[in-house]
Design a protein around this motif. Sequence first.
Motif: not given
Length: 314
Positions: A223-226, A218-219, A189-191, A34-36
């Motif tokens: 390549s991961a879905p956001v 970055l977001l 985020l990168l993982a 969790f990024i808070v």
Amino acid sequence: MALTGNVVVLTGGVGGAKLARGLVEVLPPERLSFIVNTGDDFWRLGLKICPDLDTLMYTLADVVNPETGWGLRGDSLITLGSLDRLYRVDPWFRLGDKDLATHLLRSHWLRQGCSLTAVTACLVERLGSGARILPMTDAEMPTLVDTVECGLLGFQQYFVKYGWQPVVRGIKHQDCESARLSDAVLSALLAADAVLIAPSNPWLSLAPILAIPGARDLLARLSAPVVAVTPIIGGAAVKGPTAKIMRELGLEVSARSIADFYQDIIGGFVDDKRNEAFARQGLRITQMDTLMNDLPDKIALARGTLEWIGSWTA
Ligand code: GDP
């Protein structure tokens, strides 16, 4: 099939913590970060207060006050009362007696030179909150709310002292130019196999995270879905000033406006089934029941969101 990889959640306090509570029931803690938001943080009576971090930590450790969604269960205000009665210290900011333990220890460790990320990790470990809880940055980057009646207010003055009544004409993130996403945030985020934007207040809770230089880029490049979850249900906020601020900033109070706010970074949007359906080119949208009144609701939204994202690649 539901997504089972690493899930990173960008979140504020109470609204985001509800989804977090559901997620820890459907994914093992080592898969969750969790990024808070720390834009709400401030110093009070020599103590560093981090409201959103505490809400996440207390919720996941199952010690949160269930009535408010923040603070500790069964807390009291004896110290605050004494400060007021004996020393005429205005008790506008509630600090519970039990809650003070967190603020004392955090402030002590910060003064010893530890970073907020390291301090939070120690608090999380001792509380038994489970999943990784990461402050968005180790820098101080206080949110300032520019209001018609009072001019620039510190976030807690706007939110707590004035009960979010002043009319908002802008929001600033002090010192954001020199802030950096922490290394722990960057690695998470990168993982990530998916990034969720919790149904938190976009302007007060998510905008500070996105204001850190490089965060939006970055977001957008991951390549991961956001995927964002709407905090607006049936043209209103479930709680707090989200809808009021949207009106004051001249925006339509709708899920569409929320999707627009995250436009450059999201590939998916979880809308509420009560909202009027809308379409956006290049954006996957689903509608579900996003109202989280109890634990089964929280689990259902967490599971439904992960299953939906999992279905994209199935
Ligand atoms: P704060 O930092 O404690 O103010 O809380 P957040 O920013 O995390 O969350 C505030 C937002 O959460 C508000 O816009 C609410 O509409 C939203 N919210 C609260 N509960 C729910 C819920 O059950 N479902 C959804 N979809 N949104 C919610």
